[in-house]
Design a protein around this motif. Structure first.
Motif, short mmCIF file in Angstrom:
data_model
loop_
_atom_site.label_atom_id
_atom_site.label_comp_id
_atom_site.label_asym_id
_atom_site.label_seq_id
_atom_site.Cartn_x
_atom_site.Cartn_y
_atom_site.Cartn_z
N GLY A 235 0.79 -1.23 0.00
CA GLY A 235 0.00 0.00 0.00
C GLY A 235 0.82 1.27 0.00
N ARG A 236 2.14 1.16 0.10
CA ARG A 236 2.97 2.37 0.14
C ARG A 236 3.20 2.96 -1.25
NH1 ARG A 236 5.00 -0.60 4.57
NH2 ARG A 236 6.24 -1.94 3.22
N LEU A 237 3.10 2.13 -2.29
CA LEU A 237 3.25 2.61 -3.65
C LEU A 237 1.87 2.56 -4.32
CD1 LEU A 237 6.17 1.69 -6.05
CD2 LEU A 237 3.86 2.13 -6.90
N ALA B 118 -0.42 7.84 4.63
CA ALA B 118 -0.85 6.50 5.06
C ALA B 118 -0.82 5.56 3.86
CB ALA B 118 -2.26 6.57 5.64
N PRO B 119 -0.66 4.26 4.08
CA PRO B 119 -0.73 3.31 2.96
C PRO B 119 -2.14 3.22 2.43
CG PRO B 119 -0.56 2.13 5.05
CD PRO B 119 -0.38 3.59 5.37
N TRP B 120 -2.25 2.81 1.16
CA TRP B 120 -3.57 2.58 0.56
C TRP B 120 -4.16 1.29 1.13
CZ3 TRP B 120 -6.70 5.37 -2.51
CH2 TRP B 120 -7.77 4.71 -3.13
N PRO B 121 -5.46 1.21 1.43
CA PRO B 121 -6.52 2.16 1.09
C PRO B 121 -6.84 3.20 2.17
CG PRO B 121 -7.50 0.11 1.81
CD PRO B 121 -6.02 -0.10 1.87
N ALA B 122 -6.17 3.11 3.34
CA ALA B 122 -6.46 4.09 4.39
C ALA B 122 -6.16 5.52 3.91
CB ALA B 122 -5.65 3.77 5.64
N PHE C 50 -15.59 13.41 -3.94
CA PHE C 50 -16.51 12.71 -4.85
C PHE C 50 -15.89 11.40 -5.31
CE2 PHE C 50 -17.64 11.80 -9.30
CZ PHE C 50 -19.02 11.67 -9.23
N ALA C 51 -14.62 11.47 -5.76
CA ALA C 51 -13.92 10.26 -6.21
C ALA C 51 -13.70 9.28 -5.06
CB ALA C 51 -12.59 10.63 -6.85
N ALA C 52 -13.38 9.82 -3.88
CA ALA C 52 -13.15 8.95 -2.71
C ALA C 52 -14.40 8.14 -2.38
CB ALA C 52 -12.73 9.79 -1.52
N TYR D 10 -3.88 13.90 -5.11
CA TYR D 10 -2.82 12.89 -5.27
C TYR D 10 -2.39 12.33 -3.92
CZ TYR D 10 -2.16 13.27 -10.28
OH TYR D 10 -2.35 13.19 -11.64
N ASP D 11 -2.41 13.15 -2.87
CA ASP D 11 -2.04 12.66 -1.55
C ASP D 11 -3.07 11.67 -1.00
OD1 ASP D 11 0.22 14.16 -1.65
OD2 ASP D 11 -0.36 15.62 -0.13
#
Length: 623
Positions: free
Chosen positions: A214-216, A410-414, A473-475, A500-501
């Motif tokens: 999730g870091r990349l 934070a890593p994705w998806p958080a 909206f995208a989130a 982007y963040d």
């Protein structure tokens, strides 16, 4: 004498009569000619509407009767039914601000060696298109995701030259009525999935998965071809902005978007890419044919600007492994450049090298005085992109990033719901961010309820939020099998870096101009107060509607959230655009979403669907 005078008078009377008759004939021609053209356009529109209604399962007769009544009532009042002409078929793939014919006709003095002819050059108002872009002959509703990743209808993008030119590299293969995509590329003939795993293995990422737990998350793929690299990253929860110009490999971005893969028409030329600094964890170039050493490394420095602290640049090219004199020379010069930029080799294997950007400013500050390239001026804005030229300088980190030795994400998806550190750049609090996220989650649920009679699980894939703000909206769409191009205006707060963040993607754009994409590339457009905004700028709502129609796929949706008066002014264009009203709902004015209306005017959510229509030539070809 008398005869002579009489003859002269007759001649004068004859000439006068001829002139009067000529003027009368011209008047009749202009009057009835223009009327017949208007009637013809209206009849054409009616035939198109009938086809669209039939396709969407509507009642042709009842719809035609309602439209006739509407036309009659509008003609009786001075608001005559709006009608747009249909563009010539040769314009079925027009991109107004990337139109090479316009560039040639305008005789713009551009430096071809700097790729200026692939950058945006928008036509003046008098040269703007005021017609509807027709689909190509035999056009079909696009294949749905996820099948579209691997195949599209040939009729929708009738260009097979890449299949022939890249036949040994498995870019794409023509199979009857379809074009299939085996997942190959110039460097990865045997599949992007294996190539992606090999890069992850080179970097010692867990289970050879490139997302590094999730870091990349965000990737920039330059010179992306038909975007198979980006396509196969999606299964690893990585989203790539696949970037390529409208060059000799025409339609590569069109193929990418038709497949349902995030992509954008752009070039590393003279202007900054439309992305803020520190946007991507990885940049990728696989045989992208870019001269990274030109102009003192200015293009590589642009990649450096958009890479995050500790970000990677994966480079697969003959220079990384070939032993001929020319390749060795290029490799030596490029190695020297990246070393002065404080990049280090993170891994090198076979034909691929991966460089890594430093985590802090320490290396920059330790360089010898006069080392080239220099650091950018302290007062330079690394996030300014609209019309800003690239510079030969290194973008240092902010004090926060330097001290934290990283972006602190934070890593994705958080990441998508975690308040990003750069909120402070706008004076936004964590509470404001969380409230915005929740408000848009509720609103998206409401949108989907409004569209429930028309929309299915796979109805939409490519979505654009035309005024994205913080990307909430995208989130809110994270759990749906879609991706969102988040658009932020250059005139307001540059919140694109917050987007982007959050692990989302987007671009910078002014809606007084045409967007950099092919026609028929998005399934859903979300316009939150966009029409009010362009009205305040003195730009044309009609031009924007024509542009939205250009980029919207047939059977695609538009969600307009704006003042009631604005929506009412848009409704008169529905017939002309061949858009069908799906839903209209008044909403309680919310200062968080719609701003404070001093006039107390209600806001409206207005949902429409674009009908499938074809020109007479397309109909003949289809039959």
């Amino acid at each position: 004498m008398m005869r002579g005078r009489s003859d002269g008078g007759q001649k004068k009377r004859l000439i006068a009569s001829v002139c009067i008759v000529s003027l009368f004939v011209c008047f009749l021609y202009m009057y009835y000619g223009s009327s017949s053209q208007g009637a013809s356009a209206l009849e054409y529109g009616r035939s198109l509407r009938k086809l669209g209604s039939s396709y969407l399962g509507g009642d042709d007769d009842s719809i035609d009767n309602k439209q006739d009544e509407s036309v009659t009532s509008e003609e009786d009042s001075l608001a005559v039914a709006k009608s747009f002409p249909v563009c010539d078929d040769r314009h079925s793939e027009i991109i107004p601000c990337l139109d090479r014919n316009f560039i040639y006709q305008s005789r713009l003095k551009l430096d071809l060696s700097l790729m200026e002819h692939y950058e945006r050059h928008c036509p003046p108002p008098e040269r703007k298109f005021n017609c509807l872009i027709p689909p190509p002959s035999g056009y079909k509703v696009p294949i749905k995701w996820p099948k579209s990743r691997d195949e599209v209808w040939k009729a929708n993008i009738p260009h097979t030259h890449l299949a022939k030119e890249k036949s040994d590299q498995n870019w794409m293969v023509v199979k009857g009525e379809k074009i299939s995509f085996p997942g190959g590329g110039t460097h990865f003939h045997y599949g992007a999935d294996k190539y992606i795993s090999s890069i992850a293995n080179m970097l010692n990422f867990s289970n050879d998965v490139l997302n590094d737990e999730g870091r990349l998350r965000t990737v920039l793929d330059v010179g992306c071809g038909v975007a198979s690299f980006g396509a196969y990253l999606l299964s690893s929860d990585i989203i790539a902005m696949s970037l390529a110009p409208n060059d000799v490999h025409q339609n590569q971005i069109q193929f990418a978007l038709e497949r349902g893969i995030p992509a954008y028409l752009g070039v590393l030329g003279t202007k900054r890419l439309p992305y803020p600094s520190r946007s991507f964890e990885l940049a990728h170039c696989s045989r992208c044919r870019i001269d990274w050493l030109q102009r003192d490394g200015i293009l590589l420095l642009e990649l450096d600007r958009v890479l995050r602290p500790g970000g990677y640049f994966a480079y697969s090219s003959p220079e990384a492994y070939a032993q001929d004199e020319e390749s060795l020379k290029i490799w030596k010069e490029m190695s020297g450049l990246v070393e002065r930029m404080c990049w280090r080799i993170a891994a090198k294997r076979n034909q691929t090298v991966v460089w890594q950007k430093p985590l802090s400013n320490d290396c920059y500050l330790d360089r010898e005085p006069g080392t080239q390239p220099p650091l950018c001026r302290s007062d330079a804005d690394p996030d300014a992109v609209a019309g800003v030229s690239m510079e030969v300088c290194i973008t240092p980190y902010s004090k926060h990033d330097h001290q934290s030795k990283g972006s602190g994400l934070a890593p994705w998806p958080a990441r998508v719901t975690s308040p990003p550190p750069r909120l402070a750049d706008f004076g936004y609090s964590n509470d404001m961010f969380e409230k915005d996220t929740e408000l848009w989650r509720q609103q998206v649920d409401s949108y989907w309820t409004l569209m429930s009679s028309k929309i299915k699980a796979n109805s939409v894939r490519n979505i654009m939020d035309m005024k994205a703000h913080m990307g909430s909206f995208a989130a809110a769409l994270k759990e749906k099998d879609v991706w969102v191009m988040n658009v932020v205006s250059p005139d307001g707060p540059n919140t694109l870096k917050l987007i982007y963040d959050r692990g989302l993607i987007g671009t910078n754009h002014n809606w007084c101009e045409a967007f950099s994409t092919y026609p028929r590339t998005y399934d859903l457009l979300h316009a939150w107060t966009v029409f009010s905004d362009i009205r305040s700028k003195g730009c044309s709502a009609e031009d924007l509607l024509i542009e939205m129609d250009r980029i919207l796929r047939p059977t695609g949706f538009v969600i307009i959230r704006d003042k009631q008066s604005v929506v009412e002014s848009i409704k008169k264009y529905m017939q002309a655009l061949h858009w069908e009203i799906v839903a209209s709902e008044k909403v309680t004015t919310s200062s968080e979403l719609d701003g404070d209306n001093d006039d107390g005017e209600n806001n409206v959510v207005f949902v429409v669907q674009k009908k499938l229509w074809l020109t007479s030539e397309s109909l003949r070809d289809t039959e």
